[in-house]
Design a protein around this motif. Structure first.
Motif, PDB file in Angstrom:
ATOM      1  N   SER A  76       7.001   0.983  59.944  1.00  0.00           N
ATOM      2  CA  SER A  76       7.436   2.242  60.550  1.00  0.00           C
ATOM      3  C   SER A  76       6.369   3.316  60.376  1.00  0.00           C
ATOM      4  O   SER A  76       6.062   4.078  61.312  1.00  0.00           O
ATOM      5  N   GLY A  77       5.797   3.390  59.179  1.00  0.00           N
ATOM      6  CA  GLY A  77       4.750   4.369  58.925  1.00  0.00           C
ATOM      7  C   GLY A  77       3.488   4.091  59.732  1.00  0.00           C
ATOM      8  O   GLY A  77       2.862   5.028  60.255  1.00  0.00           O
ATOM      9  N   VAL A  78       3.127   2.818  59.835  1.00  0.00           N
ATOM     10  CA  VAL A  78       1.946   2.448  60.627  1.00  0.00           C
ATOM     11  C   VAL A  78       2.167   2.828  62.084  1.00  0.00           C
ATOM     12  O   VAL A  78       1.288   3.423  62.739  1.00  0.00           O
ATOM     13  N   GLU A  79       3.360   2.502  62.606  1.00  0.00           N
ATOM     14  CA  GLU A  79       3.667   2.806  64.010  1.00  0.00           C
ATOM     15  C   GLU A  79       3.626   4.311  64.276  1.00  0.00           C
ATOM     16  O   GLU A  79       3.077   4.768  65.281  1.00  0.00           O
ATOM     17  N   ALA A  80       4.202   5.080  63.365  1.00  0.00           N
ATOM     18  CA  ALA A  80       4.200   6.535  63.533  1.00  0.00           C
ATOM     19  C   ALA A  80       2.776   7.095  63.504  1.00  0.00           C
ATOM     20  O   ALA A  80       2.429   8.011  64.269  1.00  0.00           O
ATOM     21  N   SER A  81       1.942   6.532  62.639  1.00  0.00           N
ATOM     22  CA  SER A  81       0.565   7.012  62.516  1.00  0.00           C
ATOM     23  C   SER A  81      -0.257   6.710  63.764  1.00  0.00           C
ATOM     24  O   SER A  81      -0.955   7.593  64.283  1.00  0.00           O
ATOM     25  N   ILE A  82      -0.191   5.478  64.254  1.00  0.00           N
ATOM     26  CA  ILE A  82      -1.008   5.145  65.430  1.00  0.00           C
ATOM     27  C   ILE A  82      -0.501   5.874  66.674  1.00  0.00           C
ATOM     28  O   ILE A  82      -1.293   6.232  67.556  1.00  0.00           O
ATOM     29  N   LYS A  83       0.805   6.131  66.730  1.00  0.00           N
ATOM     30  CA  LYS A  83       1.341   6.905  67.852  1.00  0.00           C
ATOM     31  C   LYS A  83       0.794   8.332  67.806  1.00  0.00           C
ATOM     32  O   LYS A  83       0.411   8.905  68.830  1.00  0.00           O
ATOM     33  N   ARG A  84       0.756   8.912  66.612  1.00  0.00           N
ATOM     34  CA  ARG A  84       0.247  10.280  66.446  1.00  0.00           C
ATOM     35  C   ARG A  84      -1.225  10.358  66.823  1.00  0.00           C
ATOM     36  O   ARG A  84      -1.698  11.374  67.353  1.00  0.00           O
ATOM     37  N   GLN A  85      -1.972   9.261  66.585  1.00  0.00           N
ATOM     38  CA  GLN A  85      -3.403   9.234  66.898  1.00  0.00           C
ATOM     39  C   GLN A  85      -3.680   8.859  68.351  1.00  0.00           C
ATOM     40  O   GLN A  85      -4.840   8.861  68.775  1.00  0.00           O
ATOM     41  N   GLY A  86      -2.637   8.500  69.094  1.00  0.00           N
ATOM     42  CA  GLY A  86      -2.824   8.122  70.489  1.00  0.00           C
ATOM     43  C   GLY A  86      -3.388   6.729  70.671  1.00  0.00           C
ATOM     44  O   GLY A  86      -3.946   6.403  71.730  1.00  0.00           O
ATOM     45  N   ARG A  87      -3.230   5.900  69.663  1.00  0.00           N
ATOM     46  CA  ARG A  87      -3.713   4.517  69.748  1.00  0.00           C
ATOM     47  C   ARG A  87      -2.620   3.611  70.304  1.00  0.00           C
ATOM     48  O   ARG A  87      -1.449   3.986  70.384  1.00  0.00           O
ATOM     49  N   ASP A  88      -3.027   2.367  70.705  1.00  0.00           N
ATOM     50  CA  ASP A  88      -2.078   1.500  71.407  1.00  0.00           C
ATOM     51  C   ASP A  88      -1.861   0.133  70.759  1.00  0.00           C
ATOM     52  O   ASP A  88      -1.338  -0.784  71.377  1.00  0.00           O
ATOM     53  N   GLU A  89      -2.252  -0.019  69.490  1.00  0.00           N
ATOM     54  CA  GLU A  89      -2.012  -1.317  68.842  1.00  0.00           C
ATOM     55  C   GLU A  89      -0.519  -1.630  68.746  1.00  0.00           C
ATOM     56  O   GLU A  89       0.317  -0.735  68.590  1.00  0.00           O
ATOM     57  N   LYS A  90      -0.197  -2.919  68.819  1.00  0.00           N
ATOM     58  CA  LYS A  90       1.157  -3.374  68.592  1.00  0.00           C
ATOM     59  C   LYS A  90       1.366  -3.565  67.088  1.00  0.00           C
ATOM     60  O   LYS A  90       0.479  -4.072  66.385  1.00  0.00           O
ATOM     61  N   VAL A  91       2.522  -3.170  66.588  1.00  0.00           N
ATOM     62  CA  VAL A  91       2.840  -3.324  65.169  1.00  0.00           C
ATOM     63  C   VAL A  91       3.890  -4.419  65.025  1.00  0.00           C
ATOM     64  O   VAL A  91       4.981  -4.329  65.603  1.00  0.00           O
TER      65      VAL A  91
END
Length: 299
Positions: A76-91
């Motif tokens: 959840s934390g990883v997903e929130a972080s990459i979303k905030r950075q505008g990245r598109d990796e799948k978690v």
């Protein structure tokens, strides 16, 4: 990457899994489907131990080891972080049934309630295999484990297998599915669908364990297929809480599947325990009705 991601390998050979390990095959198929642009969070468990003995790793994508209980929270934390950075990796979370059904269910519930865009994949080998083959919430009825041993006064585990797909569908998950290493294309197709569905998705993969279940490691795929054929495991998909598709089989009785594994051998010695076998057959029959897996005879 220049090759087709479905044929590229992101889980390397040379790890320390048992010969015929169901979870190892699951990892290989899962990562083929998820591809390169993926961050994997893994709980403590069998797969973590055999795939990442320091300083080695079998993973070719970013991989994070969580505690036994909090893989969903870390994801959840990883997903929130990459979303905030505008990245598109799948978690993607990959965790065993002990970490999923029991120890980690609180964190999973929270992640699904909050609606994080993650895919949680449980490799279900139906007990705590890494720590000594103890019973988990995923252990089948009458299976003998080190904490539910069969003996003079017991026929093994007396609790039903927890219906985690239904629990997470009730959390509002848009996509929930079950699959098996015995159906590789089905497994990869469902993982692909899950990672491309917005919101928290759940996949439960049946991963026979030759060591914990007690069978020859050369027969892992055969055992997986037998579970499907008798109805003790069903492959199905749920969309927004409704079953939309299931794998049809011409079902066979449960006896051959049970006889093939040491964990059920007590049901046949010194003679077949017809009453307990009938209870297990009834479980398969209920699965068939619930998931609609029986092939209907032609009129």
């Amino acid at each position: 990457m220049s090759c087709d991601e479905k044929t590229c390998e992101f889980f390397e050979p040379g790890h320390r899994a048992c010969g015929g390990c169901g979870p190892a095959l699951a990892a290989r198929l899962i990562t083929r489907a998820t591809g390169e642009n993926t961050i994997i969070v893994a709980s403590t468990g069998c797969m973590e131990v055999f795939s990442t003995p320091y300083p080695e790793t079998a993973w070719k994508t970013p991989w994070i080891h969580s505690l036994f209980q909090n893989a969903a929270a870390v994801a959840s934390g990883v997903e929130a972080s990459i979303k905030r950075q505008g990245r598109d990796e799948k978690v993607v979370v990959i965790a065993g049934d002990g970490a999923t059904f029991d120890i980690g269910i609180l964190c999973i519930s929270g992640a699904f309630e909050r609606g994080h865009d993650i895919t949680y994949i449980c490799y279900d080998n139906e007990a705590y295999m890494n720590t000594g083959i103890q019973r988990s919430g995923a252990t089948p009825y009458d299976a003998s484990t080190t904490t539910s041993p069969a003996g003079k006064y017991s026929t093994g585990n007396q609790r039903p297998k927890k219906d985690l797909p239904a629990i997470l569908a009730a959390h509002g998950s848009p996509y929930v599915a079950t699959t098996s290493i015995a159906t590789p294309k089905d497994l990869m197709d469902k993982v692909t669908r899950a990672i491309n569905t917005e919101g928290p998705c759940y996949i439960q993969v049946h991963t026979p364990c030759c060591t914990g279940w007690g069978f020859d490691g050369a027969k892992t795929m055969e055992i997986g297929k037998m579970a499907l054929d008798c109805g003790l495991w069903a492959n199905f998909e749920m969309v927004d809480g409704e079953i939309v598709k299931s794998r049809k089989v011409k079902r066979v009785p449960v006896e051959d599947y049970l006889k093939s594994q040491k964990r059920f051998r007590h049901l046949f010695k010194p003679q077949p325990n017809e009453a307990e076998i009938a209870k297990i057959q009834a479980i398969a029959d209920r699965n068939a009705e619930k998931y609609g897996i029986d092939i209907k005879p032609k009129k």
